[in-house]
Design a protein around this motif. Structure first.
Motif, PDB file in Angstrom:
ATOM      1  N   LEU A 257      -1.459  10.167   5.667  1.00  0.00           N
ATOM      2  CA  LEU A 257      -2.159  11.452   5.714  1.00  0.00           C
ATOM      3  C   LEU A 257      -1.251  12.612   6.102  1.00  0.00           C
ATOM      4  O   LEU A 257      -1.614  13.777   5.925  1.00  0.00           O
ATOM      5  CB  LEU A 257      -3.326  11.369   6.712  1.00  0.00           C
ATOM      6  N   SER A 258      -0.077  12.299   6.643  1.00  0.00           N
ATOM      7  CA  SER A 258       0.834  13.329   7.119  1.00  0.00           C
ATOM      8  C   SER A 258       1.686  13.875   5.976  1.00  0.00           C
ATOM      9  O   SER A 258       2.326  13.113   5.244  1.00  0.00           O
ATOM     10  CB  SER A 258       1.748  12.765   8.211  1.00  0.00           C
ATOM     11  N   SER A 259       1.727  15.196   5.838  1.00  0.00           N
ATOM     12  CA  SER A 259       2.526  15.800   4.764  1.00  0.00           C
ATOM     13  C   SER A 259       4.019  15.604   4.977  1.00  0.00           C
ATOM     14  O   SER A 259       4.791  15.588   4.017  1.00  0.00           O
ATOM     15  CB  SER A 259       2.211  17.296   4.663  1.00  0.00           C
ATOM     16  N   THR A 260       4.448  15.438   6.226  1.00  0.00           N
ATOM     17  CA  THR A 260       5.871  15.248   6.500  1.00  0.00           C
ATOM     18  C   THR A 260       6.279  13.784   6.474  1.00  0.00           C
ATOM     19  O   THR A 260       7.371  13.446   6.026  1.00  0.00           O
ATOM     20  CB  THR A 260       6.228  15.838   7.877  1.00  0.00           C
ATOM     21  N   ALA A 261       5.411  12.897   6.944  1.00  0.00           N
ATOM     22  CA  ALA A 261       5.772  11.476   7.019  1.00  0.00           C
ATOM     23  C   ALA A 261       5.422  10.706   5.755  1.00  0.00           C
ATOM     24  O   ALA A 261       5.900   9.585   5.554  1.00  0.00           O
ATOM     25  CB  ALA A 261       5.077  10.832   8.219  1.00  0.00           C
ATOM     26  N   ARG A 262       4.589  11.313   4.887  1.00  0.00           N
ATOM     27  CA  ARG A 262       4.094  10.596   3.710  1.00  0.00           C
ATOM     28  C   ARG A 262       5.216  10.156   2.776  1.00  0.00           C
ATOM     29  O   ARG A 262       5.104   9.155   2.074  1.00  0.00           O
ATOM     30  CB  ARG A 262       3.110  11.493   2.950  1.00  0.00           C
ATOM     31  N   LYS A 263       6.320  10.869   2.784  1.00  0.00           N
ATOM     32  CA  LYS A 263       7.428  10.540   1.890  1.00  0.00           C
ATOM     33  C   LYS A 263       7.943   9.119   2.114  1.00  0.00           C
ATOM     34  O   LYS A 263       8.420   8.477   1.182  1.00  0.00           O
ATOM     35  CB  LYS A 263       8.569  11.534   2.093  1.00  0.00           C
ATOM     36  N   SER A 264       7.861   8.641   3.341  1.00  0.00           N
ATOM     37  CA  SER A 264       8.403   7.315   3.650  1.00  0.00           C
ATOM     38  C   SER A 264       7.579   6.183   3.049  1.00  0.00           C
ATOM     39  O   SER A 264       8.065   5.057   2.942  1.00  0.00           O
ATOM     40  CB  SER A 264       8.486   7.123   5.172  1.00  0.00           C
ATOM     41  N   VAL A 265       6.328   6.456   2.677  1.00  0.00           N
ATOM     42  CA  VAL A 265       5.481   5.404   2.107  1.00  0.00           C
ATOM     43  C   VAL A 265       5.080   5.686   0.660  1.00  0.00           C
ATOM     44  O   VAL A 265       4.357   4.897   0.053  1.00  0.00           O
ATOM     45  CB  VAL A 265       4.198   5.212   2.964  1.00  0.00           C
ATOM     46  N   THR A 266       5.549   6.814   0.102  1.00  0.00           N
ATOM     47  CA  THR A 266       5.206   7.172  -1.267  1.00  0.00           C
ATOM     48  C   THR A 266       6.034   6.361  -2.255  1.00  0.00           C
ATOM     49  O   THR A 266       7.242   6.175  -2.074  1.00  0.00           O
ATOM     50  CB  THR A 266       5.444   8.675  -1.510  1.00  0.00           C
ATOM     51  N   ARG A 267       5.397   5.869  -3.314  1.00  0.00           N
ATOM     52  CA  ARG A 267       6.089   5.124  -4.361  1.00  0.00           C
ATOM     53  C   ARG A 267       5.933   5.885  -5.690  1.00  0.00           C
ATOM     54  O   ARG A 267       4.842   6.354  -6.018  1.00  0.00           O
ATOM     55  CB  ARG A 267       5.512   3.719  -4.505  1.00  0.00           C
ATOM     56  N   ALA A 268       7.022   5.983  -6.455  1.00  0.00           N
ATOM     57  CA  ALA A 268       6.993   6.729  -7.705  1.00  0.00           C
ATOM     58  C   ALA A 268       6.243   5.990  -8.799  1.00  0.00           C
ATOM     59  O   ALA A 268       5.644   6.600  -9.686  1.00  0.00           O
ATOM     60  CB  ALA A 268       8.418   7.031  -8.162  1.00  0.00           C
ATOM     61  N   GLU A 269       6.272   4.662  -8.749  1.00  0.00           N
ATOM     62  CA  GLU A 269       5.609   3.868  -9.781  1.00  0.00           C
ATOM     63  C   GLU A 269       5.139   2.551  -9.190  1.00  0.00           C
ATOM     64  O   GLU A 269       5.664   2.086  -8.171  1.00  0.00           O
ATOM     65  CB  GLU A 269       6.564   3.602 -10.946  1.00  0.00           C
ATOM     66  N   PRO A 270       4.130   1.925  -9.792  1.00  0.00           N
ATOM     67  CA  PRO A 270       3.636   0.645  -9.257  1.00  0.00           C
ATOM     68  C   PRO A 270       4.694  -0.448  -9.403  1.00  0.00           C
ATOM     69  O   PRO A 270       5.524  -0.415 -10.317  1.00  0.00           O
ATOM     70  CB  PRO A 270       2.409   0.346 -10.128  1.00  0.00           C
ATOM     71  N   GLN A 271       4.651  -1.392  -8.488  1.00  0.00           N
ATOM     72  CA  GLN A 271       5.603  -2.500  -8.524  1.00  0.00           C
ATOM     73  C   GLN A 271       5.057  -3.628  -9.393  1.00  0.00           C
ATOM     74  O   GLN A 271       3.874  -3.948  -9.341  1.00  0.00           O
ATOM     75  CB  GLN A 271       5.867  -3.014  -7.104  1.00  0.00           C
ATOM     76  N   ASP A 272       5.937  -4.233 -10.186  1.00  0.00           N
ATOM     77  CA  ASP A 272       5.547  -5.333 -11.068  1.00  0.00           C
ATOM     78  C   ASP A 272       5.867  -6.667 -10.415  1.00  0.00           C
ATOM     79  O   ASP A 272       6.889  -6.821  -9.744  1.00  0.00           O
ATOM     80  CB  ASP A 272       6.297  -5.248 -12.407  1.00  0.00           C
ATOM     81  N   TYR A 273       4.975  -7.644 -10.625  1.00  0.00           N
ATOM     82  CA  TYR A 273       5.181  -8.999 -10.120  1.00  0.00           C
ATOM     83  C   TYR A 273       5.010  -9.987 -11.270  1.00  0.00           C
ATOM     84  O   TYR A 273       4.112  -9.857 -12.093  1.00  0.00           O
ATOM     85  CB  TYR A 273       4.167  -9.323  -9.011  1.00  0.00           C
ATOM     86  N   ASN A 274       5.909 -10.946 -11.309  1.00  0.00           N
ATOM     87  CA  ASN A 274       5.856 -11.981 -12.340  1.00  0.00           C
ATOM     88  C   ASN A 274       5.499 -13.312 -11.699  1.00  0.00           C
ATOM     89  O   ASN A 274       6.219 -13.799 -10.821  1.00  0.00           O
ATOM     90  CB  ASN A 274       7.212 -12.089 -13.050  1.00  0.00           C
TER      91      ASN A 274
END
Length: 449
Positions: free
Chosen positions: A204-221
């Motif tokens: 929820l934090s605008s400053t701390a959110r960067k540490s948990v933001t992901r650009a794309e979903p992770q794939d699993y095989n």
């Protein structure tokens, strides 16, 4: 309904519930076991049935948490972190299903050995119960320093013992002024959900959110399931090699005595110690994983049984975390009136065995037969946010039950401070629980509160 039947029913509920919870990656043991155990206690279940429920939850959770770890490389919970590298090795070899089978078969052996060994050792240590009860405050304070030192934060964890104890007693004083009673459940619910709640705050934090933001979903095989046994109930002793059975048995036996040490630390230590003696990538990885997951069962069982039976005081990391409600769940249980005082040694053996057997019969064949399908279903259809919301909702109900709005404020204040201390500074939940139990003695000595 008879006590025995209630115990069996609750064992089934615990086995089914925590088999499913274990499949959800990142489902922390303390944040999940404490609220549900508290709920069972506060609903009025007999003490022996509460114990059966908890033992079924322990074994089923620590069998099913191997599924996301082995199949996807995501730790099912914190106990799985030491196993990630070996699980990754077997995924690269194309045999994650073999890794999973070895892990949960090792878990069954670990549980079978730890249960009787811990019972006997607890009976022996029970001779010293009077000493522990006399010096409870001092023991909690010393233990808080030791556990804090060995947590991730090390010296900062030690440094923050007194400030955190002051916060706890300050909130306790305010809640007493409002409610004319001391709160307890609200405090350790806050500590239990702290890491989970801090993740929400960071998002929820605008400053701390960067540490948990992901650009794309992770794939699993996921590899296809290959069944090497007939029928629904596989034999765990046939899944493991002779070396794996012997190594797992030795590791489980040793760790059944080390009830004061970190379960995660003992898991890593025993796995690396045994794995270092084995040659060959496949053989080393499968043996180490079977040993490690066996140790997760043995440490959790021993660290619950020994302090509960011998002293009735939460003097282990497990007792201060997932098993905390067995020691202190006002108004039903307190450190002076809990399962230690309400159950005989025979009760612990019979009803503990019921929980373990029922939990194992639910979780083991289910994971062996349907782990891939269940994992795919959870990844596709179960929202992680919905699961977190469910736990927060249960916590709100229980905290409100104890202290109405004041209970909610105490819970989420502790969750905020404790969670951020855990995530950012490495002050572990075990250290926080021990500080909570020793805080009244510390503040009485330091400022006469």
């Amino acid at each position: 309904m008879s006590t025995l039947l209630i115990s069996i029913v609750l064992s089934i509920v615990g086995g089914v519930l925590f088999t499913l919870i274990g499949l959800i990656s990142g489902s922390d043991e303390t944040a999940t076991m404490v609220p549900f155990t508290l709920l069972v206690i506060l609903l009025g279940a007999p003490p022996v049935a509460v114990f059966s429920f908890f033992m079924a939850a322990v074994i089923s959770k620590h069998l099913s948490h191997a599924a996301p770890t082995a199949l996807m490389g995501i730790p099912g919970d914190t106990m799985m972190v030491p196993m990630l590298d070996y699980a990754e090795t077997l995924r690269k070899l194309g045999v994650p299903h073999i890794a999973l089978r070895k892990m949960i078969s090792g878990g069954i052996i670990g549980a079978l050995i730890a249960f009787p060994v811990a019972l006997l050792f607890a009976q022996f240590l029970g001779q010293f119960a009077d000493f522990f009860e006399t010096y409870t405050g001092v023991i909690f304070a010393v233990a808080a320093v030791i556990i804090a030192y060995f947590s991730k934060g090390k010296w900062v964890s030690v440094l923050l013992i007194i400030p955190f104890a002051f916060l706890i007693q300050g909130l306790n004083l305010v809640s007493f002024e409002v409610l004319d009673k001391n709160l307890s459940i609200s405090f350790f619910l806050g500590i239990a959900i702290g890491p989970m709640f801090s993740d929400i705050l960071i998002a929820l934090s605008s400053t701390a959110r960067k540490s948990v933001t992901r650009a794309e979903p992770q794939d699993y095989n996921l590899a296809p399931e290959i069944k090497s046994w007939s029928g629904y109930f596989p034999n765990p002793f046939r899944i493991l090699t002779g070396l794996q059975k012997v190594a797992g048995s030795i590791a489980a036996f040793i760790t059944s005595f080390t009830f004061t040490f970190s379960p995660t630390g003992m898991t890593a230590l025993m796995g690396e110690l045994i794995g270092s003696k084995i040659k060959g990538t496949y053989k080393k990885a499968t043996t180490t994983l079977s040993v490690m997951n066996g140790v997760t069962e043995s440490t959790y069982i021993a660290e619950t049984l020994i302090p509960l039976i011998a002293f009735g005081l939460p003097l282990s990391p497990m007792a201060l975390g997932p098993a905390a409600a067995l020691f202190n769940a006002p108004p039903v249980f307190s450190v002076d009136h809990n399962l230690h005082h309400l159950m005989s040694m025979g009760d612990f053996f019979v009803y503990g065995l019921i929980g373990l057997i029922v939990g194992a019969f639910i979780a083991y064949p289910f994971i062996m037969n349907f782990s891939r399908k269940a994992t795919v279903f959870i990844m596709k259809c179960i929202s992680q946010e919905a699961i977190i919301g469910m736990f927060i909702g249960i916590v709100c109900v229980i905290a409100y039950y104890e202290g109405q709005v004041t209970g909610l404020l105490v819970t989420f204040t502790i969750a905020t401070v404790g969670g951020l201390l855990n995530r950012i500074l490495g002050v572990g939940s075990g250290a926080q629980f021990m500080i909570y139990y020793g805080s009244s003695w510390m503040m009485a000595v330091l400022i006469g509160l």
